[in-house]
Scaffold this active site. Sequence first.
Site, mmCIF file in Angstrom:
data_model
loop_
_atom_site.group_PDB
_atom_site.id
_atom_site.type_symbol
_atom_site.label_atom_id
_atom_site.label_comp_id
_atom_site.label_asym_id
_atom_site.label_seq_id
_atom_site.Cartn_x
_atom_site.Cartn_y
_atom_site.Cartn_z
ATOM 1 N N HIS A 248 -0.643 -19.185 20.691
ATOM 2 C CA HIS A 248 -1.784 -19.236 19.896
ATOM 3 C C HIS A 248 -2.220 -17.831 18.926
ATOM 4 O O HIS A 248 -3.176 -18.042 17.961
ATOM 5 C CB HIS A 248 -3.029 -19.251 21.085
ATOM 6 N N ASP B 33 -5.489 -13.156 12.760
ATOM 7 C CA ASP B 33 -5.891 -14.183 13.889
ATOM 8 C C ASP B 33 -4.860 -15.212 13.712
ATOM 9 O O ASP B 33 -4.757 -15.554 12.527
ATOM 10 C CB ASP B 33 -7.430 -14.702 13.316
HETATM 11 P P1 ADQ Z 1 -9.677 -16.361 20.345
HETATM 12 O O1 ADQ Z 1 -9.215 -15.157 20.032
HETATM 13 O O2 ADQ Z 1 -10.429 -16.273 21.370
HETATM 14 O O3 ADQ Z 1 -8.521 -17.399 20.439
HETATM 15 P P2 ADQ Z 1 -11.153 -18.144 18.393
HETATM 16 O O4 ADQ Z 1 -10.295 -19.124 17.940
HETATM 17 O O5 ADQ Z 1 -12.115 -17.674 17.267
HETATM 18 O O6 ADQ Z 1 -10.598 -17.092 18.935
HETATM 19 O O7 ADQ Z 1 -12.226 -18.461 19.532
HETATM 20 C C1 ADQ Z 1 -11.928 -19.567 20.749
HETATM 21 C C2 ADQ Z 1 -13.212 -20.057 21.134
HETATM 22 O O8 ADQ Z 1 -14.117 -19.367 21.841
HETATM 23 C C3 ADQ Z 1 -14.097 -20.720 20.078
HETATM 24 O O9 ADQ Z 1 -14.200 -22.207 20.514
HETATM 25 C C4 ADQ Z 1 -15.441 -20.229 19.995
HETATM 26 O O10 ADQ Z 1 -16.465 -20.888 19.896
HETATM 27 C C5 ADQ Z 1 -15.354 -19.515 21.476
HETATM 28 N N1 ADQ Z 1 -16.085 -18.024 21.360
HETATM 29 C C6 ADQ Z 1 -16.122 -17.178 20.407
HETATM 30 N N2 ADQ Z 1 -16.608 -16.218 20.736
HETATM 31 C C7 ADQ Z 1 -17.626 -16.497 21.693
HETATM 32 C C8 ADQ Z 1 -18.769 -15.871 22.123
HETATM 33 N N3 ADQ Z 1 -19.268 -14.799 21.889
HETATM 34 N N4 ADQ Z 1 -19.293 -16.795 23.151
HETATM 35 C C9 ADQ Z 1 -18.934 -17.960 23.379
HETATM 36 N N5 ADQ Z 1 -18.006 -18.334 22.831
HETATM 37 C C10 ADQ Z 1 -17.330 -17.737 22.063
HETATM 38 C C11 ADQ Z 1 -6.964 -17.661 20.446
HETATM 39 C C12 ADQ Z 1 -6.435 -16.918 19.020
HETATM 40 C C13 ADQ Z 1 -7.014 -17.520 18.027
HETATM 41 C C14 ADQ Z 1 -6.972 -19.331 18.070
HETATM 42 C C15 ADQ Z 1 -7.306 -19.638 19.402
HETATM 43 C C16 ADQ Z 1 -6.854 -21.164 19.638
HETATM 44 O O11 ADQ Z 1 -6.619 -15.530 18.902
HETATM 45 O O12 ADQ Z 1 -6.505 -17.118 16.628
HETATM 46 O O13 ADQ Z 1 -7.653 -19.821 16.990
HETATM 47 O O14 ADQ Z 1 -6.755 -18.810 20.502
HETATM 48 O O15 ADQ Z 1 -5.616 -21.212 19.385
#
Ligand code: ADQ
Length: 497
Positions: free
Chosen positions: A196, A404
Amino acid sequence: MLQQNKGAVSEASQTADDFIEHKALLGEAKQTAGDAMSRRLVVVSNRLGNIRDLAQAGGLAVGVADALARRGGLWLGASAEYQDSAASDEPLIHLERVGRIETAALALPRQEYSQYYNGYANSTLWPLFHYRLDLVDHRSEFLDAYRQINARFAKALAGLLSRNDDLIWVHDYHLIPLGAALRRLGLRNRIGFFLHIPFPPPDLFVATPDHEELINDLLEYDVVGFQTETDVANFRRSVQTTKSIAFDGNGTANANGRPVSSRCFPIGIDVDAFARMANEAAEDVQIDSMRRQILGLKQIIGIDRLDYSKGLPGRMQAFARLLERHPEHERAATYLQIASPTREQVGAYAEIRAQLEATAGAVNGKYADLAWTPIRYIHRAVPRSRLAGLLRASQVGLVTPLRDGMNLVAKEYIAAQDPANPGVLVLSRFAGAADELSEALIVNPYVVDEVADALAKALAMPLEERTARHGALLDRIRRNDAAEWRRSFLSALAGES
Ligand code: ADQ
């Protein structure tokens, strides 16, 4: 209820040893591609997603739960409860069934889990894979625990498998050695791995003394999937550098006498479900939005885990620079940053929190007055239904990670908009999402002036340009949505494409 794996439920009554014996009796089962839909799916990730309440689940859970529900399947992850230190070494698993999905929560020893999760996964691999060699912490006890926990996952999983044509889908950097550990237990199932997060270029990757082991582990999978073409290319070059193994034009290499396929599968979201949630905003979100409308205030929003890879201090500095360079936005724009706590046991995360609080305080101290708070900063997890409403009510989505894998918030911002009056996405070129979302305002997050100017452009963008950009972006996230992501990965895993 926690129970010993052995005899836990009828379908899952084999131990790893039983399984291997059973397989020996059957002989090496011939692997045929078959119909991906007819084969049971087994998902393994560090944590289990919340399948009881998918509306609250993000990323991975949305992506795989639907596939599990449709075909029936098993999801194995670490339990929130730790294994009693006096327990035997047999896997301790809590099994639950929700509809057609069975979840298996594996209890692990606390200290070992911490050295695996806070240690190797999040103090070694996470910074390394996000190009932050300065933050990498190498300790032999971290690597030992990482391998030990992966061996425990493998033993538990082998005991839960009932068929040698189950398709096994392993997720993320916590579990890189799992495929190899399963092979050592004699499993010949098709096993796929999806990363991911980004895969670094070979020059950075070889900075870890464990790079060759990690590559050997990855080459034990049948399919290795990445978010972007850049990650795929970095992986292939790293394999070439460490093992002198080349990939052919179809992305397949011959390693250990077996083909290994490497491809890009950009993760997506369930666009309609997120749009519906955004449309049904909670009352207080609506009131906040009306208040801003009356005051003529536009809102810039950022939603992230509080992680140093997300570029949060730079984002706040860019907002401050906007006020400096474009003073017409003083008292006319406000910036809401929601940054949920994450990995607080890891030192680098305490530092980023302190840095962010200091930056927010300094900007507010300089610009705020009685009627206007420039930056509103919330350091709490917020329910997803609320996030969706807040994204819809914001005129600019600001997503500026320094690196990211994909970044789903960028896609959620697009899905949440009112197509008749959409906001503008300002997106870092270093998010995997930038590969697909070229109609966003793409910025270099290291250049504060550039981000500030993009914010000014977004805030002033006429409706016609906003709708044109949004229409193209919406098409793109619909085409590469969560369903397409899992369909394409599973079809590759089943050997169909
Ligand atoms: P993350 O680093 O967690 O994931 P991201 O893809 O932006 O990054 O977020 C994942 C989920 O968490 C989103 O659905 C978002 O809405 C939710 N989220 C983020 N911040 C939040 C908050 N403050 N409160 C509640 N919910 C929140 C990892 C990788 C990413 C990749 C994903 C999926 O780092 O690059 O996109 O996995 O593969």
